[in-house]
Design a protein around this motif. Structure first.
Motif, PDB file in Angstrom:
ATOM      1  N   LYS A 389      13.893  -9.424 -25.324  1.00 32.76           N
ATOM      2  CA  LYS A 389      14.558 -10.002 -26.378  1.00 32.76           C
ATOM      3  C   LYS A 389      16.064  -9.826 -26.186  1.00 32.76           C
ATOM      4  N   ALA A 390      16.531  -8.707 -25.755  1.00 32.91           N
ATOM      5  CA  ALA A 390      17.917  -8.538 -25.608  1.00 32.91           C
ATOM      6  C   ALA A 390      18.549  -9.628 -24.747  1.00 32.91           C
ATOM      7  N   TRP A 391      17.828 -10.120 -23.672  1.00 30.56           N
ATOM      8  CA  TRP A 391      18.328 -11.198 -22.854  1.00 30.56           C
ATOM      9  C   TRP A 391      18.547 -12.506 -23.381  1.00 30.56           C
ATOM     10  N   GLU A 392      18.087 -12.752 -24.624  1.00 35.34           N
ATOM     11  CA  GLU A 392      18.410 -13.741 -25.108  1.00 35.34           C
ATOM     12  C   GLU A 392      19.736 -14.179 -25.522  1.00 35.34           C
ATOM     13  N   ASN A 393      20.403 -12.944 -25.579  1.00 34.77           N
ATOM     14  CA  ASN A 393      21.872 -13.088 -25.960  1.00 34.77           C
ATOM     15  C   ASN A 393      22.834 -13.327 -24.936  1.00 34.77           C
ATOM     16  N   PRO A 394      23.498 -14.094 -24.893  1.00 33.50           N
ATOM     17  CA  PRO A 394      24.516 -14.574 -23.690  1.00 33.50           C
ATOM     18  C   PRO A 394      25.383 -13.549 -23.334  1.00 33.50           C
ATOM     19  N   ASN A 395      25.723 -12.784 -24.103  1.00 36.23           N
ATOM     20  CA  ASN A 395      26.874 -11.685 -24.065  1.00 36.23           C
ATOM     21  C   ASN A 395      26.356 -10.456 -23.624  1.00 36.23           C
ATOM     22  N   GLU A 396      25.009 -10.524 -23.362  1.00 37.28           N
ATOM     23  CA  GLU A 396      24.430  -9.023 -22.637  1.00 37.28           C
ATOM     24  C   GLU A 396      25.176  -8.866 -21.256  1.00 37.28           C
ATOM     25  N   ILE A 397      25.612  -9.854 -20.600  1.00 37.36           N
ATOM     26  CA  ILE A 397      26.282  -9.352 -19.130  1.00 37.36           C
ATOM     27  C   ILE A 397      27.605  -8.713 -19.545  1.00 37.36           C
ATOM     28  N   THR A 398      28.240  -9.542 -20.445  1.00 40.68           N
ATOM     29  CA  THR A 398      29.727  -9.133 -20.617  1.00 40.68           C
ATOM     30  C   THR A 398      29.867  -7.931 -21.228  1.00 40.68           C
ATOM     31  N   GLN A 399      28.856  -7.506 -22.283  1.00 36.34           N
ATOM     32  CA  GLN A 399      28.506  -6.335 -22.633  1.00 36.34           C
ATOM     33  C   GLN A 399      28.241  -4.982 -21.726  1.00 36.34           C
ATOM     34  N   GLN A 400      27.543  -5.374 -20.818  1.00 36.79           N
ATOM     35  CA  GLN A 400      27.315  -4.452 -19.670  1.00 36.79           C
ATOM     36  C   GLN A 400      28.821  -4.347 -18.915  1.00 36.79           C
ATOM     37  N   ILE A 401      29.495  -5.191 -18.598  1.00 39.69           N
ATOM     38  CA  ILE A 401      30.538  -5.243 -17.672  1.00 39.69           C
ATOM     39  C   ILE A 401      31.486  -4.329 -18.518  1.00 39.69           C
ATOM     40  N   ASN A 402      31.812  -4.640 -19.637  1.00 38.97           N
ATOM     41  CA  ASN A 402      32.778  -4.035 -20.585  1.00 38.97           C
ATOM     42  C   ASN A 402      32.324  -2.492 -20.670  1.00 38.97           C
ATOM     43  N   TYR A 403      31.154  -2.095 -20.803  1.00 36.22           N
ATOM     44  CA  TYR A 403      30.616  -0.756 -20.938  1.00 36.22           C
ATOM     45  C   TYR A 403      30.970  -0.098 -19.463  1.00 36.22           C
ATOM     46  N   THR A 404      30.822  -0.703 -18.412  1.00 33.40           N
ATOM     47  CA  THR A 404      30.931  -0.246 -17.010  1.00 33.40           C
ATOM     48  C   THR A 404      32.325  -0.030 -16.863  1.00 33.40           C
ATOM     49  N   ARG A 405      33.172  -0.660 -17.616  1.00 33.04           N
ATOM     50  CA  ARG A 405      34.742  -0.414 -17.464  1.00 33.04           C
ATOM     51  C   ARG A 405      35.223   0.732 -18.173  1.00 33.04           C
ATOM     52  N   THR A 406      34.256   1.503 -19.065  1.00 37.06           N
ATOM     53  CA  THR A 406      34.591   2.683 -19.778  1.00 37.06           C
ATOM     54  C   THR A 406      34.361   4.005 -18.957  1.00 37.06           C
ATOM     55  N   LEU A 407      33.660   3.806 -17.888  1.00 36.74           N
ATOM     56  CA  LEU A 407      33.226   5.153 -17.168  1.00 36.74           C
ATOM     57  C   LEU A 407      34.053   5.121 -16.086  1.00 36.74           C
TER      58      LEU A 407
END
Length: 548
Positions: A389-407
């Motif tokens: 159900k997490a994929w129902e959120n249209p912001n899931e991809i941007t959250q992943q990109i933003n998290y990637t940028r912290t690494l």
């Protein structure tokens, strides 16, 4: 630049405009020296003088002593899958003109989203999207395997040029071991390896595979890769996650005969299989670099190397299959030994998936990069199409990109596949563009394996008029120069963020190039080499406007 020199430059600049326009009028030296003009009936003269365009006669320009800021770096790629016509072509029987139009739509769409690389599948299952001495034409390109396309140009050459003209890197994606997509071997071309070298083939599940344990297969694959690298202006060779096939329930991969023939004394079949893949990766890297040192070798493996319950160095995951134990791909060894230029693990799970968390896996890959460029593969195809159900959120991809940028050791992302943000989920694409990809950027550069000396371009002159801007070089460009980025703006502080116009010159020994007239006060030219490094930047002031 001192004040006297700047003043002299302006005088020369205005003089050239004066003679080019053949005007007998004097050029105003500024409002403080202008004469007051009185009109009948006490009317006030207008100060809104009409602007003239650039003069029709070219004006030679001189560079300014202005330093452009560094370009940001981040890999932003998209997979364009051709197998089963997933992304392109929409149908193998479409006309070549329609195929071209559809491909250009994809490129323009992702260029508009500020992506900077396309990963295009050019070998899906023992076939090719280019004329090959080793593989028949793909049925996904022409509708029938072995049938040549009805096109006046080489499809791969054309695709690469279209990508490069838009400033997009072209990564040629090939699958090494998959020979067929099904068991309908009667549909294969007589030139397919199944018909030419049946002894190389192993049937497993619903497909045929090349036997990775045969030296002849390894040499054949090396020849295929060398053919592509030598003949095409690609930026990278790219493999995905298909090495040994994903395991079928209660079914062993039938390679016992080659194992018994080629194994070392005491070597288990698992270690022997891993050695086969390791030998291929090592030899491929050497082949690529010996042919063209600047062509990258990148691999996009399954997202889990090993589960922690199998190896304390593994990730805190519970994946059903893993690279090391099931696909026999020891991807960490390849990074440790410098056999690949980048690793792009496929993390197609949501941020906090209980069995394989995107967050935890991104952390793990950042901590295990071994000085290799690591990008993360994301799965927008799951948006609104997955039991999680997490994929129902249209912001899931941007959250992943933003998290990637912290690494600290992750340098970008790629997305599977092109249609997932193009034919559907365009709202997600807009969110990505608005929130994280709002400005263009360059992909990361990489360092050559050996010393590489590249002659910096020297701009002799920049000429501009109302229709074009021409850049002339002092001598032909070093073949290692890949392309020029040209930007124009009316204010210097806006130059670095202005629209980028790219001109691909890779290996052409060009002595000049031309873009449409930018009609701006300032012009910047950056030269990018084959390794992605900016080797020269110059800024010019152009005679954009003058008052009558």
């Amino acid at each position: 630049m001192n004040r006297n020199f700047r003043f002299l430059t302006y005088i020369l600049l205005f003089s050239s405009i004066f003679y080019a326009c053949k005007s007998s009028e004097k050029v105003s030296q500024g409002s403080n020296n202008s004469k007051k003009i009185e009109l009948p009936n006490g009317e006030t003269p207008s100060t809104n003088f009409p602007s003239k365009g650039l003069p029709s006669t070219p004006v030679t320009l001189q560079p300014l002593s202005y330093s452009m800021p560094e370009m940001p770096r981040e890999f932003r790629g998209v997979w364009i899958a051709t197998v089963a016509n997933i992304d392109w072509p929409i149908s193998g029987v479409d006309s070549w003109e329609k195929k071209k139009a559809d491909f250009i739509k994809l490129l323009d769409y992702y260029k508009g989203l500020n992506f900077n690389a396309v990963i295009v599948q050019v070998r899906a299952a023992g076939d090719a999207f280019y004329p090959s001495n080793y593989s028949p034409w793909s049925k996904y390109l022409t509708g029938k395997q072995g049938q040549a396309p009805q096109s006046p140009e080489n499809p791969l050459t054309w695709m690469i040029k279209e990508a490069h003209d838009r400033g997009l890197e072209f990564h040629a994606w090939l699958n090494p071991y998959r020979a067929t997509m099904d068991l309908k071997t009667e549909e294969l071309s007589p030139n397919h390896d199944f018909n030419q070298h049946r002894d190389w083939m192993l049937k497993y599940g619903s497909k045929w595979y090349y036997d990775p344990g045969l030296p002849e297969v390894k040499n054949h694959l090396l020849a295929i890769i060398k053919e592509v690298v030598a003949n095409y202006d690609i930026d990278a060779i790219h493999f995905d996650d298909y090495f040994y096939p994903y395991k079928e329930p209660r079914l062993d991969f039938p390679d016992k005969a080659s194992y018994n023939k080629y194994k070392k004394s005491g070597q288990s079949i698992d270690d022997w299989r891993r050695q086969n893949v390791n030998d291929l990766i090592f030899a491929l890297n050497n082949t690529i670099k010996a042919t063209k040192p600047w062509v990258q070798f990148g691999i996009s493996p399954f997202g889990v190397w090993r589960n922690q319950d199998k190896d304390p160095k593994g990730s805190p995951t519970q994946a059903g299959q893993t690279n090391y134990d099931d696909l026999y791909a020891d991807v960490l060894l390849w990074m440790k030994n410098g056999w690949v230029d980048y690793m792009l693990p496929q993390l197609y799970w949501s941020m906090d998936h209980p069995l394989a968390s995107y967050r935890k896996l991104a952390d793990w890959w950042s901590n295990n990069s071994y000085n290799t460029n690591v990008y993360i593969g994301n799965g927008p195809y799951k948006v609104r199409a997955d039991s999680d159900k997490a994929w129902e959120n249209p912001n899931e991809i941007t959250q992943q990109i933003n998290y990637t940028r912290t690494l600290p050791n992750i340098e970008g992302n790629a997305f599977f596949s092109a249609k997932s943000l193009f034919l559907k989920n365009q709202d997600v694409a807009k969110i990505v563009n608005d929130q994280v990809y709002d400005t263009p950027t360059l992909p990361p550069f990489f360092l050559p394996k050996s010393t590489s000396i590249i002659e910096k371009p020297v701009v002799l002159s920049v000429e501009t008029n109302s229709e074009w801007t021409k850049i002339q070089m002092e001598k032909p460009l070093d073949p290692a120069i890949r392309y020029a980025m040209v930007q124009g703006a009316d204010q210097l502080n806006n130059l670095s963020t202005a629209e980028i116009h790219t001109v691909w010159v890779g290996g052409t020994r060009a002595r000049g190039l031309e873009v449409s007239s930018l009609n701006t006060n300032y012009l910047a030219i950056r030269w990018i080499d084959h390794f992605g490094r900016i080797v020269q930047t110059q800024v010019f002031q152009t005679p954009k406007k003058s008052q009558p």
